[in-house]
Design a protein around this motif. Structure first.
Motif, mmCIF file in Angstrom:
data_model
loop_
_atom_site.group_PDB
_atom_site.id
_atom_site.type_symbol
_atom_site.label_atom_id
_atom_site.label_comp_id
_atom_site.label_asym_id
_atom_site.label_seq_id
_atom_site.Cartn_x
_atom_site.Cartn_y
_atom_site.Cartn_z
ATOM 1 N N ASP A 115 48.902 39.803 36.541
ATOM 2 C CA ASP A 115 48.452 40.528 37.726
ATOM 3 C C ASP A 115 49.698 40.974 38.483
ATOM 4 O O ASP A 115 50.322 40.187 39.198
ATOM 5 C CB ASP A 115 47.588 39.607 38.596
ATOM 6 C CG ASP A 115 47.064 40.302 39.844
ATOM 7 O OD1 ASP A 115 47.517 41.427 40.136
ATOM 8 O OD2 ASP A 115 46.198 39.717 40.525
ATOM 9 N N TYR A 144 45.519 37.683 34.133
ATOM 10 C CA TYR A 144 45.036 39.056 34.157
ATOM 11 C C TYR A 144 45.985 39.946 33.361
ATOM 12 O O TYR A 144 47.132 39.592 33.104
ATOM 13 C CB TYR A 144 44.992 39.594 35.591
ATOM 14 C CG TYR A 144 44.220 38.776 36.577
ATOM 15 C CD1 TYR A 144 42.960 39.176 37.007
ATOM 16 C CD2 TYR A 144 44.759 37.606 37.117
ATOM 17 C CE1 TYR A 144 42.248 38.428 37.951
ATOM 18 C CE2 TYR A 144 44.057 36.847 38.049
ATOM 19 C CZ TYR A 144 42.799 37.263 38.461
ATOM 20 O OH TYR A 144 42.102 36.533 39.375
ATOM 21 N N SER A 146 47.482 44.032 33.634
ATOM 22 C CA SER A 146 47.592 45.175 34.543
ATOM 23 C C SER A 146 48.106 46.381 33.777
ATOM 24 O O SER A 146 49.068 46.270 33.019
ATOM 25 C CB SER A 146 48.572 44.890 35.687
ATOM 26 O OG SER A 146 48.198 43.762 36.438
ATOM 27 N N ILE A 162 43.538 46.494 36.976
ATOM 28 C CA ILE A 162 43.747 45.073 36.717
ATOM 29 C C ILE A 162 42.482 44.535 36.067
ATOM 30 O O ILE A 162 41.374 44.777 36.542
ATOM 31 C CB ILE A 162 44.062 44.302 38.014
ATOM 32 C CG1 ILE A 162 45.364 44.837 38.638
ATOM 33 C CG2 ILE A 162 44.187 42.805 37.736
ATOM 34 C CD1 ILE A 162 45.682 44.234 39.983
ATOM 35 N N GLN A 164 39.538 42.026 34.371
ATOM 36 C CA GLN A 164 38.741 40.929 34.889
ATOM 37 C C GLN A 164 39.560 39.637 34.786
ATOM 38 O O GLN A 164 40.468 39.535 33.951
ATOM 39 C CB GLN A 164 37.455 40.780 34.074
ATOM 40 C CG GLN A 164 37.704 40.411 32.610
ATOM 41 C CD GLN A 164 36.412 40.172 31.855
ATOM 42 O OE1 GLN A 164 35.504 39.522 32.360
ATOM 43 N NE2 GLN A 164 36.337 40.676 30.640
ATOM 44 N N ARG A 234 40.440 46.740 40.420
ATOM 45 C CA ARG A 234 40.102 45.486 39.751
ATOM 46 C C ARG A 234 38.790 45.656 38.992
ATOM 47 O O ARG A 234 37.817 46.165 39.539
ATOM 48 C CB ARG A 234 40.008 44.336 40.748
ATOM 49 C CG ARG A 234 41.374 43.982 41.320
ATOM 50 C CD ARG A 234 41.346 42.715 42.159
ATOM 51 N NE ARG A 234 42.701 42.363 42.551
ATOM 52 C CZ ARG A 234 43.521 41.590 41.832
ATOM 53 N NH1 ARG A 234 43.079 41.070 40.698
ATOM 54 N NH2 ARG A 234 44.743 41.342 42.247
#
Length: 241
Positions: A115, A144, A146, A162, A164, A234
């Protein structure tokens, strides 16, 4: 691509699964003769261009960290791929740092296993090749992927999507001080993140970008459906994919 080409295969598979493909992979470029570029190209009948970066630097008697030589290398890259009317570059496991010469010429999209919106002391926390390991050691419960713009600052480009949240799997007997158990956990979670993160958001980012849903403003702000998005979209947010 520089290695196995797994991310690239997922991008191509997504393209070819669509009735009306939003994008088309027109050429594969690799900076390594040891990569699977030819194999992937033959499998999907896509032209392949390989220019080994280590051999290039050796011919110049330069160190791989020399970015002036990297600009020279990237000028060759541009000359090779421009013949295929490229508009976007997908950095699908490309291990060389792209110089400004390349990033200024083409929009580049990459996916990173972290992330990137997490910032500590004004710096993105999980960058580099060991992002998953770093997240596990830091005690993160979720990891995560990205997707982001590739620019001349490594891992610092604006964030697009980003993934899940992927729950970290450690096992009952996990001991962070045990190097073997840590390495096993890194491998398991890295694979989970590829399947549920990288391979989902990479083609999705390309799709949205080509369709115009994702855009970059003049100041490199990210827009989704015309609205400015801070730190990416997201996947758990309520939006149509």
């Amino acid at each position: 691509m520089s290695g196995k080409g797994t991310n690239l295969r997922k991008i191509i598979d997504f393209e070819r699964s669509c009735k009306n493909p939003p994008y088309r992979v027109v050429v594969i470029f690799s900076d390594s003769y040891d990569s699977n570029a030819r194999e992937v190209g033959n499998c999907y009948n896509i032209p392949v261009v390989i220019k080994d970066i280590k051999m290039f630097y050796k011919s110049k008697n330069k160190n791989l960290k020399d970015m002036n030589t990297r600009e020279e290398f990237d000028r060759d890259v541009i000359s090779y791929i421009s013949k295929y009317n490229v508009s976007i570059i997908a950095y699908a496991g490309y291990m060389s740092i792209a110089s400004r010469t390349l990033t200024d010429k083409f929009i580049g999209i990459n996916v990173h296993p972290a992330d990137l919106s997490i910032v500590v002391n004004k710096k993105r926390k999980y960058t580099g090749a060991h992002a998953v390991r770093d997240a596990i050691i830091a005690g993160e419960k979720y990891i995560y992927s990205s997707s982001h713009l590739v620019n001349n600052e490594v891992y610092q480009g604006p964030i697009f999507i980003i993934s899940q949240p992927i729950e970290v799997e450690l096992g009952e007997n996990f001991d962070i001080t045990n190097k073997d158990l840590l390495e096993a956990a890194v491998n398991i979670n890295q694979e989970n993140l590829k399947r549920k993160g990288d391979w989902v958001i990479f083609p999705l980012t390309l799709k949205h970008f080509v369709e115009g849903r994702l855009e970059l403003s003049e100041d490199n702000s990210v827009l989704f459906d015309g609205n400015v998005i801070t730190n990416g979209i997201r996947m758990r947010d309520n939006y149509a994919i």
